[in-house]
Design an enzyme around this catalytic site. Structure first.
Site, short mmCIF file in Angstrom:
data_model
loop_
_atom_site.label_atom_id
_atom_site.label_comp_id
_atom_site.label_asym_id
_atom_site.label_seq_id
_atom_site.Cartn_x
_atom_site.Cartn_y
_atom_site.Cartn_z
CG HIS A 127 -10.25 47.54 17.39
ND1 HIS A 127 -9.56 48.45 18.15
CD2 HIS A 127 -10.27 46.40 18.11
CE1 HIS A 127 -9.18 47.88 19.28
NE2 HIS A 127 -9.60 46.63 19.28
CG ASP A 204 -7.03 48.02 12.08
OD1 ASP A 204 -6.08 47.22 12.24
OD2 ASP A 204 -7.92 48.20 12.93
CD GLN A 207 -7.87 40.54 14.80
OE1 GLN A 207 -7.40 39.43 14.55
NE2 GLN A 207 -8.02 40.97 16.04
CE LYS A 230 -4.87 42.53 17.71
NZ LYS A 230 -5.60 42.08 18.90
CB CYS A 370 -12.15 47.23 21.11
SG CYS A 370 -11.35 46.82 22.65
N1 C6P Z 1 -8.20 43.57 18.82
C1 C6P Z 1 -9.38 41.76 19.91
O1 C6P Z 1 -9.53 40.94 20.81
P1 C6P Z 1 -3.53 46.55 19.45
O2 C6P Z 1 -4.27 46.43 20.76
O3 C6P Z 1 -3.08 47.94 19.18
O4 C6P Z 1 -2.47 45.51 19.29
O5 C6P Z 1 -4.59 46.17 18.31
C2 C6P Z 1 -5.73 46.98 18.17
C3 C6P Z 1 -6.64 46.44 17.13
C4 C6P Z 1 -6.83 47.18 15.98
N2 C6P Z 1 -7.60 46.73 15.00
C5 C6P Z 1 -8.24 45.55 15.08
C6 C6P Z 1 -9.08 45.09 13.94
C7 C6P Z 1 -8.10 44.76 16.22
O6 C6P Z 1 -8.72 43.59 16.30
C8 C6P Z 1 -7.29 45.22 17.29
C9 C6P Z 1 -7.16 44.43 18.56
C10 C6P Z 1 -8.19 42.68 19.96
O7 C6P Z 1 -10.16 41.84 18.96
C11 C6P Z 1 -8.13 43.41 21.28
S1 C6P Z 1 -9.53 44.45 21.53
#
Ligand code: C6P
Length: 420
Positions: A127, A204, A207, A230, A370
């Site tokens: 991401h 990371d 997910q 999430k 992203c």
């Molecule tokens: N992915 C998706 O729809 P934040 O925005 O900081 O809570 O999470 C960022 C992030 C980091 N790593 C991974 C693997 C992610 O999937 C995400 C967020 C969302 O896939 C929003 S783009």
């Protein structure tokens, strides 16, 4: 589809007020959980209860409400540690989101440990949150980024990854579960590769934390980042876990109130960890409500959550293959993937697909998610993505499939212009 599931989905659904909503005259089918999940009554109530009974600033006052709020906030630190199998609550830092957690490491650890000529190993399935902070760091320091490639069947190429790791590697930063492919990466194996050259490992977990039983010690990583929103919790709360001892040795990320010990005109000393990394008034209410989300998932049991989501994914892969011209991405083996499926129709752009299925009340995501490096690797500008949570049902996947068949009809020559 396998049938074994320990979760009582009807009871779970009844506890999520938003699932009673209708969208475009149809019951809401919410399949955009990888973007953010819906919230159970327990989380919403915890937020309201906090403001009705507890609201006060933490760590500052000695009055009763301040003590109560501080105890509740710090209690969530312990719950977050337990949730990821971390030995010490003090190694948990609350941030705004997973993105900020990774940026914290890039600044507070990276600025100390990365030097000109050093290498940071990333993967093509990251991401942007796990790419851009390292690009900024590399630019500040004159370091280099190396990317592990993704195979045609949606896995990391581990041999190629191993070949990237060498004496100049100082950090390996890898996504645990891809937000596009669903691939669950063998983080413990990758961490062992990094250890051979003394490199640090950041995972990371944005997910994976919502979907998998976790133990950061078993993963063998140094940093683990994830987001509350999430995993049934409120927005505005992220978590960074660091291996014991690492936070103590790092400089602060942000300066301000509560992160100091003594302030003099020209210099200051820092509070103990984790407070050194929580400058200013934190997101107290949402952290406390995040505690309710952690309790909720823990009470369900993450093995049961994982089993339910694997069943849904297997069912989705099966049913989606019946839609003419549909291609899905990621591993075919559901044991290697988390609860989401990215796909394309050869007849329609992902944004059109998303718009038409919305008319059926179905929320799915369209776009590059992203993950532009991965889109380039897949050779597509965008995909659609259906992503699951504990309250989703096979019947909802049937509605998605019905809607997708309608998209195919709309975009087939003989039937252009059909409306829902
Ligand atoms: N992915 C998706 O729809 P934040 O925005 O900081 O809570 O999470 C960022 C992030 C980091 N790593 C991974 C693997 C992610 O999937 C995400 C967020 C969302 O896939 C929003 S783009």
């Amino acid at each position: 589809m396998t049938t074994a599931t320990a979760l009582d989905i009807s009871a779970i659904r009844a506890g999520f007020p938003i699932l009673g909503e209708t969208v475009n005259g149809r019951p809401l089918v919410y399949l955009d959980n990888a973007a953010t999940t819906q919230k159970p009554r327990e989380v919403i109530d915890a937020l309201v209860r906090y403001y009705e009974t507890t609201n006060a600033n933490i760590h500052r006052g000695i009055h009763a409400l301040a003590v109560r709020a501080t105890a509740q906030y710090e209690g969530v630190r312990a719950k977050a540690a337990a949730y990821i199998g971390a030995p010490r609550p003090d190694d948990i830092v609350f941030t705004r989101n997973a993105t900020e957690s990774i940026n914290l490491v890039a600044r507070a650890w990276g600025d100390q440990h990365i030097h000109a000529g050093d290498e940071i190993v990333l993967t093509q399935m990251e991401h942007h949150s796990n790419i851009v902070p390292w690009q900024l760091l590399a630019r500040r320091k004159g370091a280099h980024l190396r990317y592990a490639t993704v195979t045609d069947d949606g896995y990391l190429d581990l041999d190629q990854l191993r070949s990237l790791i060498g004496p100049r590697t100082k950090l390996v930063a890898v996504v645990h579960a891809s937000n596009v492919l669903g691939t669950i990466n063998p983080v413990a194996e990758i961490a062992a590769m990094a250890r051979t050259v003394g490199a640090a490992v950041l995972v990371d977990g944005a997910q994976s934390a919502p979907h998998l039983p976790l133990n950061v010690t078993d993963l063998g990583c140094d940093f683990f980042a994830f987001s509350s929103h999430k995993m049934l919790g409120p927005t505005g709360v992220g978590v960074l876990w660091a291996r014991p001892g690492l936070l103590d040795a790092m400089d602060p990320f942000l300066g301000g109130g509560e992160m100091i010990s003594i302030v003099k005109p020209d210099s200051s000393t820092w509070a103990d960890v984790p407070h050194k990394f929580e400058a200013g008034t934190p997101n107290i209410a949402d952290v406390i409500a995040f505690g309710a989300a952690l309790d909720y998932l823990t009470n369900l049991g993450m093995d049961a959550v994982r089993a339910h989501e694997m069943n849904l994914t297997a069912y989705a892969l099966d049913r989606l293959q019946t839609v003419p011209g549909l291609k899905f991405h990621g591993p075919a083996n559901v044991a290697h993937r988390s609860g989401l499926v990215s796909f394309e129709l050869d007849s329609a752009h992902p944004h059109d697909v998303s718009t038409i299925v919305d008319a059926y009340g179905v929320a799915i995501r369209a776009g590059h998610h992203c993950a532009q490096l991965l889109m380039r690797r897949l050779g597509v500008p965008a995909t659609n993505r259906a992503s699951f949570s504990i309250y989703n049902t096979p019947g909802e996947i049937d509605v998605l499939v019905e809607a997708l068949n309608h998209v195919v009809e709309v975009f087939s020559d003989g039937d252009r212009g059909t409306t829902v």
